[in-house]
Design a protein around this motif. Sequence first.
Motif, PDB file in Angstrom:
ATOM      1  N   PHE A 102      44.588  17.713  42.307  1.00  0.00           N
ATOM      2  CA  PHE A 102      44.440  16.751  41.223  1.00  0.00           C
ATOM      3  C   PHE A 102      44.561  17.417  39.856  1.00  0.00           C
ATOM      4  CE2 PHE A 102      41.597  15.319  44.685  1.00  0.00           C
ATOM      5  CZ  PHE A 102      42.279  14.164  45.035  1.00  0.00           C
ATOM      6  N   GLU A 103      44.801  16.564  38.860  1.00  0.00           N
ATOM      7  CA  GLU A 103      44.652  17.014  37.493  1.00  0.00           C
ATOM      8  C   GLU A 103      43.156  17.227  37.212  1.00  0.00           C
ATOM      9  OE1 GLU A 103      46.971  17.676  35.210  1.00  0.00           O
ATOM     10  OE2 GLU A 103      48.529  17.294  36.715  1.00  0.00           O
ATOM     11  N   PRO A 104      42.806  18.189  36.355  1.00  0.00           N
ATOM     12  CA  PRO A 104      41.382  18.439  36.070  1.00  0.00           C
ATOM     13  C   PRO A 104      40.617  17.193  35.608  1.00  0.00           C
ATOM     14  CG  PRO A 104      42.722  20.232  35.217  1.00  0.00           C
ATOM     15  CD  PRO A 104      43.674  19.193  35.711  1.00  0.00           C
ATOM     16  N   ILE A 105      41.284  16.321  34.845  1.00  0.00           N
ATOM     17  CA  ILE A 105      40.593  15.141  34.334  1.00  0.00           C
ATOM     18  C   ILE A 105      40.131  14.234  35.468  1.00  0.00           C
ATOM     19  CG2 ILE A 105      42.732  13.830  34.066  1.00  0.00           C
ATOM     20  CD1 ILE A 105      39.577  13.660  31.845  1.00  0.00           C
ATOM     21  N   ILE A 106      40.842  14.225  36.591  1.00  0.00           N
ATOM     22  CA  ILE A 106      40.450  13.381  37.728  1.00  0.00           C
ATOM     23  C   ILE A 106      39.130  13.866  38.320  1.00  0.00           C
ATOM     24  CG2 ILE A 106      41.111  12.571  40.013  1.00  0.00           C
ATOM     25  CD1 ILE A 106      42.726  11.387  37.706  1.00  0.00           C
ATOM     26  N   ILE A 107      38.949  15.182  38.401  1.00  0.00           N
ATOM     27  CA  ILE A 107      37.696  15.731  38.917  1.00  0.00           C
ATOM     28  C   ILE A 107      36.540  15.385  37.970  1.00  0.00           C
ATOM     29  CG2 ILE A 107      36.498  17.816  39.663  1.00  0.00           C
ATOM     30  CD1 ILE A 107      38.880  17.049  41.405  1.00  0.00           C
ATOM     31  N   LEU A 108      36.811  15.492  36.675  1.00  0.00           N
ATOM     32  CA  LEU A 108      35.778  15.156  35.703  1.00  0.00           C
ATOM     33  C   LEU A 108      35.429  13.668  35.773  1.00  0.00           C
ATOM     34  CD1 LEU A 108      33.979  16.195  33.417  1.00  0.00           C
ATOM     35  CD2 LEU A 108      35.849  15.710  31.827  1.00  0.00           C
ATOM     36  N   LEU A 109      36.433  12.817  35.926  1.00  0.00           N
ATOM     37  CA  LEU A 109      36.175  11.380  36.035  1.00  0.00           C
ATOM     38  C   LEU A 109      35.459  11.030  37.335  1.00  0.00           C
ATOM     39  CD1 LEU A 109      39.475   9.851  34.595  1.00  0.00           C
ATOM     40  CD2 LEU A 109      37.237  10.067  33.483  1.00  0.00           C
ATOM     41  N   THR A 110      35.657  11.841  38.368  1.00  0.00           N
ATOM     42  CA  THR A 110      34.894  11.647  39.603  1.00  0.00           C
ATOM     43  C   THR A 110      33.410  11.869  39.357  1.00  0.00           C
ATOM     44  OG1 THR A 110      36.778  12.331  40.967  1.00  0.00           O
ATOM     45  CG2 THR A 110      34.595  12.441  41.986  1.00  0.00           C
TER      46      THR A 110
END
Length: 325
Positions: free
Chosen positions: A164-172
Amino acid sequence: MSIDESASISGYLSAGGIAVTDVSSLAGAILWMGAVFVGELATTVEQALALAALVLVPLGMGMAATPPFGEVSRRPYRAAVLGQPVGAFFFLVSLVLPSDGPGAAVAAVPWVVVTGLLGLAALARTHDRGPWPLSETVIDAGFAYSIVGAVALVLYQLDITFWFEPIIILLTAVHFHFAGFVLPVLTGLAGRVLGDRAGTEFRVLVGVILFGPAFIAIGISFSPVVEVLAVGGFTVAIAVLGGYITIRIVPGRPRLQGVLVAVSSLVLPVSMLLALGYGIGTFTEANLLGLSISRMITLHGVLNAYGFALLGTVGWRLAVPNANG
């Protein structure tokens, strides 16, 4: 039940008759406002995450334990109550520190411990009580989901993003603090008010709230089709739930609480419709809403964090429904 009447039981531990969870939430709110004011929390995502750990989670923990949990689940719960202020402080530190070193990830670990204790408390409660009443099961699910949000932040700080893009992990991390923790806890409190009056329609909605966050996460991870279907079903359920709470529950609650809960209940479907529209646009490669991902995150995050979660949590705290009716 008023704040003063519930304070002695909502957090097990009290300071001068005020629940520790309330003291922690108040201190957390002051710390959060200070961090935002000086610019340490620069983005909407960081502000929402810090608000959850510092303010919303301790309030939710206290309200869930009204009255106190049983003997087995009480032990990990008490440990979580005592550890929450420390874990939340280091959670904030993790968001403030540069993410190009191990310090930010290490600072996020105490929050994993706190949420892990909440998960153990939920497991013990479910084991002792069984799956009923459903209002308590959905609260337990909120406790358990919070672990995922905590681990996601550690992974983000370690730059472990898989495919994933890093932002997806943060949004998780955001997803499982709000849709994973706050939404189930507030839904459970609504269920307590209904008690035996909760019909089949409410049970179906609670079922979607129970499993929706997990299916959305699976969709984001593996399949855009599953993501759109999961977000679509979740959005419809939340929209119906918002109307249900406004019509069936709000009229019987104290006036200020009713206003706050009604606004919170009606804001959430608007926020979710934004996410659904963006998800469909991503799947069809047509930007239906004309929003960039950064703009969508800002609008969705502000509505979720403040319109839904903060107003709803404070509203329910004004008169906490008792698990025993």
